[in-house]
Scaffold this motif. Structure first.
Motif, mmCIF file in Angstrom:
data_model
loop_
_atom_site.group_PDB
_atom_site.id
_atom_site.type_symbol
_atom_site.label_atom_id
_atom_site.label_comp_id
_atom_site.label_asym_id
_atom_site.label_seq_id
_atom_site.Cartn_x
_atom_site.Cartn_y
_atom_site.Cartn_z
ATOM 1 N N PRO A 21 0.817 -1.228 0.000
ATOM 2 C CA PRO A 21 0.000 0.000 0.000
ATOM 3 C C PRO A 21 0.842 1.266 0.000
ATOM 4 N N LEU A 22 1.961 1.246 0.724
ATOM 5 C CA LEU A 22 2.830 2.424 0.744
ATOM 6 C C LEU A 22 3.464 2.657 -0.624
ATOM 7 N N ILE A 23 3.891 1.585 -1.273
ATOM 8 C CA ILE A 23 4.467 1.713 -2.618
ATOM 9 C C ILE A 23 3.424 2.246 -3.594
ATOM 10 N N GLY A 24 2.195 1.737 -3.490
ATOM 11 C CA GLY A 24 1.135 2.227 -4.355
ATOM 12 C C GLY A 24 0.826 3.696 -4.120
ATOM 13 N N THR A 25 0.826 4.106 -2.842
ATOM 14 C CA THR A 25 0.602 5.515 -2.524
ATOM 15 C C THR A 25 1.719 6.391 -3.076
ATOM 16 N N LEU A 26 2.957 5.920 -2.941
ATOM 17 C CA LEU A 26 4.097 6.663 -3.471
ATOM 18 C C LEU A 26 4.001 6.804 -4.986
ATOM 19 N N GLU A 27 3.651 5.714 -5.651
ATOM 20 C CA GLU A 27 3.551 5.757 -7.119
ATOM 21 C C GLU A 27 2.444 6.711 -7.571
ATOM 22 N N PHE A 28 1.317 6.694 -6.867
ATOM 23 C CA PHE A 28 0.214 7.578 -7.231
ATOM 24 C C PHE A 28 0.571 9.044 -6.985
ATOM 25 N N SER A 29 1.335 9.318 -5.932
ATOM 26 C CA SER A 29 1.699 10.703 -5.619
ATOM 27 C C SER A 29 2.612 11.324 -6.663
ATOM 28 N N LEU A 30 3.262 10.497 -7.482
ATOM 29 C CA LEU A 30 4.176 11.000 -8.505
ATOM 30 C C LEU A 30 3.499 11.229 -9.853
ATOM 31 N N ARG A 31 2.187 11.035 -9.935
ATOM 32 C CA ARG A 31 1.484 11.097 -11.221
ATOM 33 C C ARG A 31 0.717 12.402 -11.436
ATOM 34 N N LYS A 32 1.041 13.434 -10.680
ATOM 35 C CA LYS A 32 0.294 14.684 -10.844
ATOM 36 C C LYS A 32 0.470 15.263 -12.243
ATOM 37 N N ALA A 233 0.719 11.788 2.773
ATOM 38 C CA ALA A 233 0.787 10.549 3.536
ATOM 39 C C ALA A 233 2.201 9.976 3.538
ATOM 40 N N VAL A 234 2.864 10.009 2.379
ATOM 41 C CA VAL A 234 4.236 9.497 2.290
ATOM 42 C C VAL A 234 5.183 10.351 3.124
ATOM 43 N N ILE A 235 5.035 11.670 3.035
ATOM 44 C CA ILE A 235 5.893 12.571 3.812
ATOM 45 C C ILE A 235 5.676 12.366 5.298
ATOM 46 N N ALA A 236 4.412 12.292 5.706
ATOM 47 C CA ALA A 236 4.106 12.106 7.124
ATOM 48 C C ALA A 236 4.666 10.781 7.635
ATOM 49 N N PHE A 237 4.536 9.724 6.832
ATOM 50 C CA PHE A 237 5.081 8.423 7.213
ATOM 51 C C PHE A 237 6.596 8.504 7.401
ATOM 52 N N THR A 238 7.264 9.142 6.454
ATOM 53 C CA THR A 238 8.725 9.231 6.517
ATOM 54 C C THR A 238 9.188 10.051 7.713
ATOM 55 N N ILE A 239 8.578 11.219 7.916
ATOM 56 C CA ILE A 239 8.984 12.088 9.025
ATOM 57 C C ILE A 239 8.674 11.442 10.367
ATOM 58 N N THR A 240 7.521 10.789 10.460
ATOM 59 C CA THR A 240 7.152 10.139 11.713
ATOM 60 C C THR A 240 8.143 9.041 12.077
ATOM 61 N N TRP A 241 8.484 8.211 11.114
ATOM 62 C CA TRP A 241 9.439 7.152 11.403
ATOM 63 C C TRP A 241 10.840 7.691 11.642
#
Length: 262
Positions: A21-32, A233-241
């Motif tokens: 799911p994280l990979i899918g979210t990352l891929e979708f975020s790059l399609r703007k 979501a990806v940024i928040a995940f990265t910063i949180t971890w």
């Protein structure tokens, strides 16, 4: 199939469950940008001042919640284990209540008890509302923090350490602060990780108390944009971890942790 193979199979299934799911979210975020990958969504998020303000606010609230929760839970769990073991089931039941009482009930209770027409109008000031929000976060994290600390106390001989410290003239504050807390610091940090994650993603308390937290900001962006929420979501995940990793490193830099590893 060998036990080791089963272990790897379970690990790979768990990794896929969380990573895909994280990979899918990352891929979708790059399609703007249509037809190609780009970082436009990430640029928009980092340029948004509300992102920095809300995330910074939630990080500060998370740290305050961790400190206050530690000051509340460590002495309580220590005192119950040392002097009042019969009260342990009662305390465990009380700490489990936030899991069965919805956050919306808690926040409506706060608003009802501490509104501007009550005897303690905490919602009438920014400081008072922030204090209420922190108390709400402490309540939500109480089941995880208490059990982490209680598990840590099981690994040490609380009574022997207390009697040895008292024989040397140490008071209760010294015993808890310089003997008990360092020995359960890893357990405290385990509860702190969960607390941090809860505060960063919490929505109900912050929204109904009208606080500029990260959870309501994520909901607002998600309701009005398409690609930016995925980037957020990806940024928040990265910063949180990353923040959790810093906390883990800090806990391992204590003298007690170094002594155990050596």
């Amino acid at each position: 199939m060998k036990p080791k193979a089963w272990s790897w199979l379970v690990f790979l299934l768990g990794f896929a469950y969380f990573a895909l799911p994280l990979i899918g979210t990352l891929e979708f975020s790059l399609r703007k940008r249509r037809g190609e990958y780009s970082l436009d969504a990430y640029v928009w998020v980092f340029e948004d001042t509300q992102f920095r303000e809300t995330f910074g606010y939630s990080v500060v609230m998370a740290l305050l919640t961790i400190v206050f929760g530690m000051l509340l839970v460590v002495p309580t769990a220590y005192w119950v284990r040392l002097r009042y073991p019969r009260l342990r089931p009662v305390v465990e039941f009380i700490t489990l209540l936030p899991l069965v009482i919805p956050p919306i009930v808690i926040v409506f209770g706060y608003i009802r008890l501490y509104n501007t027409s009550s005897f303690l109008p905490m919602t009438g000031t920014t400081f008072g509302t922030n204090l209420l929000l922190m108390f709400g976060y402490v309540t939500l994290s109480l089941p995880y923090m208490y059990r982490a600390v209680d598990t840590g106390l099981r690994t040490i001989d609380v009574r022997t350490l207390t009697e040895a410290a008292q024989s040397l003239g140490a008071g209760w504050v010294t015993i808890i602060g310089r003997i008990i807390l360092p020995n359960v610091l890893i357990a405290v940090m385990s509860g702190a990780f969960v607390t941090f994650a809860i505060v960063i993603g919490e929505f109900v308390l912050a929204a109904l108390l009208n606080r500029p937290a990260f959870g309501p900001y994520m909901q607002l962006i998600g309701a009005n944009r398409a690609y930016e929420p995925a980037a957020l979501a990806v940024i928040a995940f990265t910063i949180t971890w990353f923040c959790i990793g810093l906390m883990q490193v800090a806990s391992r830099m204590t003298p007690q942790s170094r002594a155990k590893r050596s």
